[in-house]
Write a protein that holds these residues in place. Structure first.
Motif, short mmCIF file in Angstrom:
data_model
loop_
_atom_site.label_atom_id
_atom_site.label_comp_id
_atom_site.label_asym_id
_atom_site.label_seq_id
_atom_site.Cartn_x
_atom_site.Cartn_y
_atom_site.Cartn_z
N GLU A 1 46.67 3.57 75.68
CA GLU A 1 46.25 4.95 75.84
C GLU A 1 45.47 5.12 77.15
O GLU A 1 45.72 6.04 77.92
CB GLU A 1 45.38 5.35 74.65
N TYR A 2 44.55 4.18 77.40
CA TYR A 2 43.72 4.27 78.61
C TYR A 2 44.57 4.21 79.87
O TYR A 2 44.42 5.04 80.77
CB TYR A 2 42.68 3.14 78.62
N ASP B 1 31.11 2.99 63.70
CA ASP B 1 31.01 4.16 62.84
C ASP B 1 31.99 4.07 61.68
O ASP B 1 31.65 4.37 60.53
CB ASP B 1 31.36 5.43 63.65
N TYR B 2 33.19 3.68 62.03
CA TYR B 2 34.26 3.62 61.05
C TYR B 2 33.90 2.70 59.89
O TYR B 2 34.02 3.08 58.73
CB TYR B 2 35.54 3.13 61.74
N LYS C 1 39.42 13.19 76.82
CA LYS C 1 39.66 13.10 78.26
C LYS C 1 40.29 14.37 78.79
O LYS C 1 40.04 14.78 79.92
CB LYS C 1 40.55 11.91 78.57
N TYR D 1 41.70 6.68 66.85
CA TYR D 1 40.82 6.56 68.04
C TYR D 1 41.53 6.90 69.35
O TYR D 1 41.01 7.72 70.12
CB TYR D 1 40.15 5.17 68.12
N PRO D 2 42.69 6.29 69.63
CA PRO D 2 43.34 6.64 70.90
C PRO D 2 43.66 8.13 71.03
O PRO D 2 43.56 8.68 72.13
CB PRO D 2 44.63 5.81 70.87
N ARG E 1 21.36 6.05 60.80
CA ARG E 1 22.06 5.67 62.02
C ARG E 1 22.58 6.93 62.69
O ARG E 1 22.47 8.02 62.13
CB ARG E 1 23.22 4.74 61.70
N TYR F 1 36.22 8.78 60.59
CA TYR F 1 36.77 8.37 59.30
C TYR F 1 37.26 9.57 58.49
O TYR F 1 38.36 9.55 57.94
CB TYR F 1 35.72 7.58 58.50
N ILE G 1 44.42 0.89 72.23
CA ILE G 1 43.38 1.55 73.04
C ILE G 1 43.70 1.39 74.52
O ILE G 1 43.62 2.34 75.30
CB ILE G 1 41.99 0.95 72.72
N ARG H 1 28.86 9.65 65.15
CA ARG H 1 29.46 10.47 66.20
C ARG H 1 30.43 11.49 65.62
O ARG H 1 31.35 11.14 64.90
CB ARG H 1 30.19 9.59 67.22
N LEU I 1 32.45 0.65 75.32
CA LEU I 1 31.36 1.09 74.43
C LEU I 1 31.82 2.20 73.49
O LEU I 1 31.50 2.20 72.30
CB LEU I 1 30.16 1.56 75.26
N GLU I 2 32.58 3.13 74.05
CA GLU I 2 33.05 4.26 73.25
C GLU I 2 33.92 3.78 72.09
O GLU I 2 33.75 4.20 70.94
CB GLU I 2 33.83 5.21 74.17
N ALA I 3 34.84 2.87 72.42
CA ALA I 3 35.75 2.36 71.38
C ALA I 3 34.98 1.56 70.34
O ALA I 3 35.19 1.71 69.13
CB ALA I 3 36.84 1.50 72.01
N GLN J 1 31.86 1.83 69.53
CA GLN J 1 31.05 2.69 68.68
C GLN J 1 31.88 3.39 67.62
O GLN J 1 31.46 3.56 66.48
CB GLN J 1 30.29 3.72 69.51
N TYR J 2 33.11 3.77 68.02
CA TYR J 2 33.99 4.41 67.05
C TYR J 2 34.24 3.49 65.86
O TYR J 2 34.13 3.89 64.71
CB TYR J 2 35.33 4.78 67.71
N TYR J 3 34.52 2.22 66.15
CA TYR J 3 34.84 1.32 65.04
C TYR J 3 33.59 0.90 64.26
O TYR J 3 33.68 0.66 63.05
CB TYR J 3 35.66 0.13 65.54
N ASP K 1 32.18 1.93 79.95
CA ASP K 1 31.98 3.06 79.05
C ASP K 1 33.15 3.21 78.07
O ASP K 1 32.96 3.65 76.93
CB ASP K 1 31.73 4.36 79.83
N GLU K 2 34.34 2.84 78.53
CA GLU K 2 35.50 2.87 77.63
C GLU K 2 35.30 1.90 76.47
O GLU K 2 35.58 2.22 75.31
CB GLU K 2 36.78 2.46 78.39
#
Lengths: 194, 106
Positions: free
Chosen positions: A61-62, A31-32, B52, B44-45, B66, B26, A58, B69, A23-25, A27-29, A20-21
């Motif tokens: 941070e995790y 989107d970006y 969290k 992102y981080p 699309r 963005y 990433i 998020r 996928l989340e990352a 998806q962020y990029y 899930d970590e």
């Protein structure tokens, strides 16, 4: 490199994280890139830089977060050191720091070996003095009996001390060498695996 | 800028931007860029950590065929932001005292 290459490399570099970590990352990029628009993609890729570096941020941070959540487990204690190292290597500012750490480690190692070498030389010198004394004491027996006995005793003492020092220094060097090789190869292996 | 600001300032700025309105990654990066230099990979981080810790949440909205998020601030996040604001005021006053000197004539 284009967007697809970047995403593939990012995914590859994140593969050790939970699903899930990742996928989340990703998806962020995704989107970006979508938000930045096709025409700005080239510039965005330049700004983002190496996907490995992006992944390292990433991951750092995790791992810091996971270490915070369970500070009592032995395993996180160990991996915290790895995280700190990772964080240092991930950050461009701290990179010279990592270089300095390596130099310090190497110079420490050189110090240890220099010390062992000097011990070895001491041992050999003691042994040499001992042998000379013992040899010289033999003809002296006929001239000055007591002096000869004293010289013989002193010589034997010196020989024994020299022998012990030499053997000790050799064994210590062997041990240090083996330990160093072992830990270095372990570190190298770990770096190539991860 | 010659002053290095730590992660907590960045956290505070992100929470501040989000308590005004929900944003996507963005737009948030662009907004923070107005006040401090951050690289494209910094945001992102930060968002992941804030999520969290329960200060922000995400939801998806269709946009341009699309799902995009969005990040939104939680109640806990608003409280955290308030405490950041208080800390910032204290910090700012202290720095003013040292750098500009004798504002309060203490």
């Amino acid at each position: 490199m284009n967007r697809t290459d970047f995403m593939n490399q990012l995914e590859h570099n994140l593969r050790k994280l939970p699903k899930d970590e990742i996928l989340e990352a990703l998806q962020y990029y995704e989107d970006y890139f979508d938000d930045i628009g096709k025409e700005n993609e080239k510039q965005a890729l330049i700004n983002l830089g190496n996907p490995q570096k992006v992944a390292a941020q990433i991951k750092a941070e995790y791992y810091i977060n996971t270490a915070k959540e369970s500070p009592n487990s032995v395993k996180t204690g160990l991996s915290t050191i790895k995280i700190v190292a990772l964080a240092i290597f991930a950050s461009p500012i701290a990179l010279p720091l990592a270089g300095a750490a390596v130099i310090v480690a190497v110079s420490l190692l050189i110090c240890v070996f220099a010390l062992l070498a000097s011990l070895l030389i001491c041992g050999v010198a003691f042994a040499a003095v001992g042998i000379c004394s013992v040899v010289c004491s033999v003809p002296m027996v006929f001239v000055h009996f007591f002096n000869a006995v004293a010289l013989l005793g002193g010589g034997m003492f010196s020989l024994g001390a020299g022998y012990l020092l030499t053997i000790g220094a050799i064994n210590m060097s062997k041990l240090t060498y083996r330990r160093t090789v072992k830990s270095v190869s372990k570190m190298v292996k770990r770096r190539t695996v991860s | 800028m010659s002053f290095q600001l730590g992660t907590s300032v960045l956290d505070a700025c992100v929470l501040s931007a989000l308590q005004r309105n929900d944003q996507y990654g963005y737009s948030l990066t662009q907004e923070i860029r107005n006040v401090m230099e951050i690289s494209d990979s910094t945001m992102y981080p930060v968002l992941r950590r804030l999520k969290k810790e329960g200060y922000v949440e995400t939801y998806e909205r269709p946009f341009d065929g699309r799902n995009r998020r969005y990040y939104t601030i939680t109640k806990l996040g608003r409280e955290k932001f308030q405490s950041y604001v208080q800390e910032w005021i204290d910090y700012k006053n202290m720095m003013d005292k040292i750098m500009i000197g004798g504002i309060d004539n203490e």
